[in-house]
Write a protein that holds these residues in place. Structure first.
Motif, PDB file in Angstrom:
ATOM      1  N   THR A   1      -2.686   3.382  -7.726  1.00  0.00           N
ATOM      2  CA  THR A   1      -1.788   4.371  -8.269  1.00  0.00           C
ATOM      3  C   THR A   1      -0.482   4.588  -7.440  1.00  0.00           C
ATOM      4  O   THR A   1      -0.347   4.334  -6.360  1.00  0.00           O
ATOM      5  CB  THR A   1      -2.217   5.617  -8.476  1.00  0.00           C
ATOM      6  OG1 THR A   1      -2.310   6.286  -7.518  1.00  0.00           O
ATOM      7  CG2 THR A   1      -3.733   5.575  -9.402  1.00  0.00           C
ATOM      8  N   GLU A   2       0.607   4.924  -8.200  1.00  0.00           N
ATOM      9  CA  GLU A   2       2.018   5.135  -7.532  1.00  0.00           C
ATOM     10  C   GLU A   2       1.611   6.350  -6.768  1.00  0.00           C
ATOM     11  O   GLU A   2       2.391   6.209  -5.634  1.00  0.00           O
ATOM     12  CB  GLU A   2       2.942   5.233  -8.564  1.00  0.00           C
ATOM     13  CG  GLU A   2       3.379   3.911  -8.979  1.00  0.00           C
ATOM     14  CD  GLU A   2       4.324   3.875 -10.332  1.00  0.00           C
ATOM     15  OE1 GLU A   2       4.855   5.093 -10.754  1.00  0.00           O
ATOM     16  OE2 GLU A   2       4.730   2.944 -10.967  1.00  0.00           O
ATOM     17  N   VAL A   3       0.991   7.305  -7.180  1.00  0.00           N
ATOM     18  CA  VAL A   3       0.757   8.298  -6.132  1.00  0.00           C
ATOM     19  C   VAL A   3       0.261   8.153  -4.800  1.00  0.00           C
ATOM     20  O   VAL A   3       0.541   8.392  -3.873  1.00  0.00           O
ATOM     21  CB  VAL A   3      -0.082   9.452  -6.813  1.00  0.00           C
ATOM     22  CG1 VAL A   3      -0.333  10.552  -6.062  1.00  0.00           C
ATOM     23  CG2 VAL A   3       0.651  10.047  -8.151  1.00  0.00           C
ATOM     24  N   GLN A   4      -0.845   7.172  -4.887  1.00  0.00           N
ATOM     25  CA  GLN A   4      -1.622   6.639  -3.746  1.00  0.00           C
ATOM     26  C   GLN A   4      -0.556   5.784  -2.877  1.00  0.00           C
ATOM     27  O   GLN A   4      -0.553   6.017  -1.671  1.00  0.00           O
ATOM     28  CB  GLN A   4      -2.739   5.889  -4.196  1.00  0.00           C
ATOM     29  CG  GLN A   4      -3.985   6.343  -4.707  1.00  0.00           C
ATOM     30  CD  GLN A   4      -4.856   5.557  -5.238  1.00  0.00           C
ATOM     31  OE1 GLN A   4      -4.558   4.341  -5.671  1.00  0.00           O
ATOM     32  NE2 GLN A   4      -6.041   5.979  -5.772  1.00  0.00           N
ATOM     33  N   ARG A   5       0.263   4.887  -3.508  1.00  0.00           N
ATOM     34  CA  ARG A   5       1.053   4.394  -2.913  1.00  0.00           C
ATOM     35  C   ARG A   5       2.215   5.099  -2.121  1.00  0.00           C
ATOM     36  O   ARG A   5       2.585   4.780  -0.884  1.00  0.00           O
ATOM     37  CB  ARG A   5       1.871   3.313  -3.663  1.00  0.00           C
ATOM     38  CG  ARG A   5       3.137   2.368  -2.892  1.00  0.00           C
ATOM     39  CD  ARG A   5       4.062   1.838  -4.245  1.00  0.00           C
ATOM     40  NE  ARG A   5       4.848   2.877  -4.665  1.00  0.00           N
ATOM     41  CZ  ARG A   5       5.452   3.033  -5.821  1.00  0.00           C
ATOM     42  NH1 ARG A   5       5.487   1.556  -6.366  1.00  0.00           N
ATOM     43  NH2 ARG A   5       6.099   3.841  -6.390  1.00  0.00           N
ATOM     44  N   ASP A   6       2.819   5.961  -2.909  1.00  0.00           N
ATOM     45  CA  ASP A   6       3.747   6.929  -2.300  1.00  0.00           C
ATOM     46  C   ASP A   6       3.194   7.828  -1.197  1.00  0.00           C
ATOM     47  O   ASP A   6       3.877   7.767  -0.011  1.00  0.00           O
ATOM     48  CB  ASP A   6       4.562   7.876  -3.520  1.00  0.00           C
ATOM     49  CG  ASP A   6       5.266   6.973  -4.323  1.00  0.00           C
ATOM     50  OD1 ASP A   6       5.573   5.737  -3.882  1.00  0.00           O
ATOM     51  OD2 ASP A   6       5.571   7.672  -5.390  1.00  0.00           O
ATOM     52  N   TRP A   7       2.040   8.292  -1.181  1.00  0.00           N
ATOM     53  CA  TRP A   7       1.409   9.038  -0.213  1.00  0.00           C
ATOM     54  C   TRP A   7       1.173   8.110   1.201  1.00  0.00           C
ATOM     55  O   TRP A   7       1.586   8.735   2.246  1.00  0.00           O
ATOM     56  CB  TRP A   7      -0.026   9.418  -0.578  1.00  0.00           C
ATOM     57  CG  TRP A   7      -0.552  10.630   0.417  1.00  0.00           C
ATOM     58  CD1 TRP A   7      -0.302  11.993   0.263  1.00  0.00           C
ATOM     59  CD2 TRP A   7      -1.506  10.111   1.546  1.00  0.00           C
ATOM     60  NE1 TRP A   7      -0.931  12.314   1.519  1.00  0.00           N
ATOM     61  CE2 TRP A   7      -1.511  11.561   2.253  1.00  0.00           C
ATOM     62  CE3 TRP A   7      -1.891   9.182   1.918  1.00  0.00           C
ATOM     63  CZ2 TRP A   7      -2.483  11.532   3.270  1.00  0.00           C
ATOM     64  CZ3 TRP A   7      -2.689   9.199   3.059  1.00  0.00           C
ATOM     65  CH2 TRP A   7      -2.641  10.421   3.981  1.00  0.00           C
ATOM     66  N   LEU A   8       0.653   6.914   0.931  1.00  0.00           N
ATOM     67  CA  LEU A   8       0.587   6.114   1.946  1.00  0.00           C
ATOM     68  C   LEU A   8       1.766   5.655   2.860  1.00  0.00           C
ATOM     69  O   LEU A   8       1.828   5.613   3.869  1.00  0.00           O
ATOM     70  CB  LEU A   8      -0.318   4.715   1.512  1.00  0.00           C
ATOM     71  CG  LEU A   8      -1.743   5.104   1.263  1.00  0.00           C
ATOM     72  CD1 LEU A   8      -2.250   3.805   0.163  1.00  0.00           C
ATOM     73  CD2 LEU A   8      -2.521   5.179   2.398  1.00  0.00           C
ATOM     74  N   ILE A   9       2.987   5.469   2.024  1.00  0.00           N
ATOM     75  CA  ILE A   9       4.205   4.889   2.591  1.00  0.00           C
ATOM     76  C   ILE A   9       4.392   6.382   3.448  1.00  0.00           C
ATOM     77  O   ILE A   9       5.003   6.115   4.495  1.00  0.00           O
ATOM     78  CB  ILE A   9       5.135   4.663   1.441  1.00  0.00           C
ATOM     79  CG1 ILE A   9       4.736   3.526   0.684  1.00  0.00           C
ATOM     80  CG2 ILE A   9       6.557   4.486   2.272  1.00  0.00           C
ATOM     81  CD1 ILE A   9       5.832   3.085  -0.179  1.00  0.00           C
ATOM     82  N   ALA A  10       4.430   7.555   2.640  1.00  0.00           N
ATOM     83  CA  ALA A  10       5.139   8.553   3.504  1.00  0.00           C
ATOM     84  C   ALA A  10       4.169   8.800   4.847  1.00  0.00           C
ATOM     85  O   ALA A  10       4.590   9.527   5.960  1.00  0.00           O
ATOM     86  CB  ALA A  10       4.880  10.043   2.932  1.00  0.00           C
ATOM     87  N   ALA A  11       2.718   8.634   4.748  1.00  0.00           N
ATOM     88  CA  ALA A  11       1.955   8.808   5.950  1.00  0.00           C
ATOM     89  C   ALA A  11       2.081   7.670   6.875  1.00  0.00           C
ATOM     90  O   ALA A  11       1.508   7.663   7.944  1.00  0.00           O
ATOM     91  CB  ALA A  11       0.242   8.975   5.566  1.00  0.00           C
ATOM     92  N   GLY A  12       2.836   6.661   6.606  1.00  0.00           N
ATOM     93  CA  GLY A  12       3.152   5.755   7.586  1.00  0.00           C
ATOM     94  C   GLY A  12       2.330   4.285   7.632  1.00  0.00           C
ATOM     95  O   GLY A  12       2.395   3.363   8.905  1.00  0.00           O
ATOM     96  N   CYS A  13       1.401   4.084   6.625  1.00  0.00           N
ATOM     97  CA  CYS A  13       0.784   3.119   6.406  1.00  0.00           C
ATOM     98  C   CYS A  13       1.537   1.881   6.271  1.00  0.00           C
ATOM     99  O   CYS A  13       2.184   1.859   5.196  1.00  0.00           O
ATOM    100  CB  CYS A  13      -0.272   3.116   5.319  1.00  0.00           C
ATOM    101  SG  CYS A  13      -1.428   1.710   5.067  1.00  0.00           S
ATOM    102  N   GLN A  14       1.498   0.805   7.100  1.00  0.00           N
ATOM    103  CA  GLN A  14       2.429  -0.350   6.755  1.00  0.00           C
ATOM    104  C   GLN A  14       2.161  -1.203   5.878  1.00  0.00           C
ATOM    105  O   GLN A  14       3.145  -2.222   5.429  1.00  0.00           O
ATOM    106  CB  GLN A  14       2.625  -1.022   8.248  1.00  0.00           C
ATOM    107  CG  GLN A  14       2.962  -0.527   9.478  1.00  0.00           C
ATOM    108  CD  GLN A  14       1.850  -0.106  10.427  1.00  0.00           C
ATOM    109  OE1 GLN A  14       0.775  -0.096   9.785  1.00  0.00           O
ATOM    110  NE2 GLN A  14       2.077  -0.189  11.663  1.00  0.00           N
TER     111      GLN A  14
END
Ligand code: C2E
Ligand code: CA
Ligand code: CA
Ligand code: CA
Length: 276
Positions: free
Chosen positions: A239-252
């Motif tokens: 999901t986009e929510v998962q993607r956005d959370w992961l980007i914000a948390a610094g997952c590359q």
């Protein structure tokens, strides 16, 4: 009531019989299929979270049985292991992946393919020389093939495994821990393992939106990995929510159905390498 019980047993028998028949069919076919090199590879893109660019792909083995249709790898990989065929299957995957990587590097020179290795392959003394032969045959640097291994391989104390790990690292193959978090690999071990990439298991990603404890765990694993210089790949991003959370948390690095299912080589090249 008696009738119900009988019916229950009847359907149980039928189901068991079906499973036995299926297993027999698969057992008979698998050696032939491997020998005739009739397994196929699918490629699932791995995306850089900061730019959305393609970093590479995970190589996933596919088998279409004439009568039974597609057989999931979760079924035929363990079967290959039980039948003593995983070495042959693994060789096929390694050789095809190297050839494909070389072909695609003409379009994207830094493309990396990630290959899954069974723990049993780590017991074979020839593993590293086989991988080196495969990359050399296509003039690839070892860095072009990332090797995905499970936590259990790293935690085992067998001599063959340690020798293999040492050889692979010395040869320059990047190692990734697959399904990270599902085994028993303590975070405290990570700095000693010389692994460059952690693949966070899909079960964590699935719970990001619903379970605050999981969210906290994922956040701290990402933080720790960065501190010791490891990359993190999130698996099963849907999901986009998962993607956005992961980007914000610094997952590359991101991988999952949100970007693409695993695709046959041609479809992958058309969609992600702009090949026509
Ligand atoms: P894996 O290495 O953890 O591979 C990821 C699995 O998750 C793949 O299943 C992939 O299709 C699936 N997946 C990817 N993104 C998503 C998503 O967003 N949502 C969901 N629900 N699933 C997603 P697949 O292809 O069925 O492979 C299953 C397992 O079989 C692999 O798990 C791996 O352990 C094994 N396997 C596959 N190919 C090979 C191979 O060539 N060699 C070895 N040793 N094992 C293999
Ligand atoms: Ca994997
Ligand atoms: Ca995985
Ligand atoms: Ca898995």
């Amino acid at each position: 009531e008696a009738k119900q019980t009988r019916q229950h047993f009847f359907s149980f028998d039928a189901e068991l019989e079906g499973r036995i028949r299926r297993r027999r069919l698969l057992e008979q076919a698998l050696p032939r299929v491997i020998h005739a090199r009739q397994l196929h590879l699918a490629y699932q893109p791995i995306i850089a979270s900061s730019t959305g660019a393609l970093l590479g792909a995970e190589v996933l083995c596919r088998w279409h049985h004439d009568e039974l249709g597609p057989v999931p790898p979760d079924e035929f990989i363990p079967l290959a292991e039980q039948l003593g065929l995983i070495g042959a299957l693994g060789s096929l995957v390694i050789q095809r992946a190297a050839q494909q990587c070389a072909e695609w590097r003409a379009h994207q020179p830094d493309l990396c393919l990630s290959v899954n290795l069974s723990p049993l392959q780590f017991r074979q003394p020839s593993l590293c020389s086989e991988l080196l032969q495969a990359v050399q045959a296509w003039q690839l640097p070892p860095a072009a093939l990332e090797l995905e291994i499970t936590e259990s391989v790293l935690m085992e104390n067998a001599d063959e495994i340690e020798t293999n790990l040492r050889q692979l690292l010395a040869a320059g193959f990047p190692l990734a821990i697959d399904d990270f978090g599902t085994g028993y690999c303590s975070l405290a071990y990570l700095p000693r393992l010389h692994v460059s990439n952690l693949k966070l298991d899909r079960s964590f990603i699935r719970e990001l939106e619903s379970n605050p404890v999981t969210t906290a765990i994922v956040r701290s694993v990402i933080g720790l990995a960065h501190e010791i210089g490891m990359q993190i790949t999130a698996e099963g991003v849907e999901t986009e929510v998962q993607r956005d959370w992961l980007i914000a948390a610094g997952c590359q690095r991101l991988q999952g159905y949100l970007f693409s299912q695993p695709l046959p080589a041609e479809a992958f090249a058309t969609r992600f390498l702009g090949k026509r």
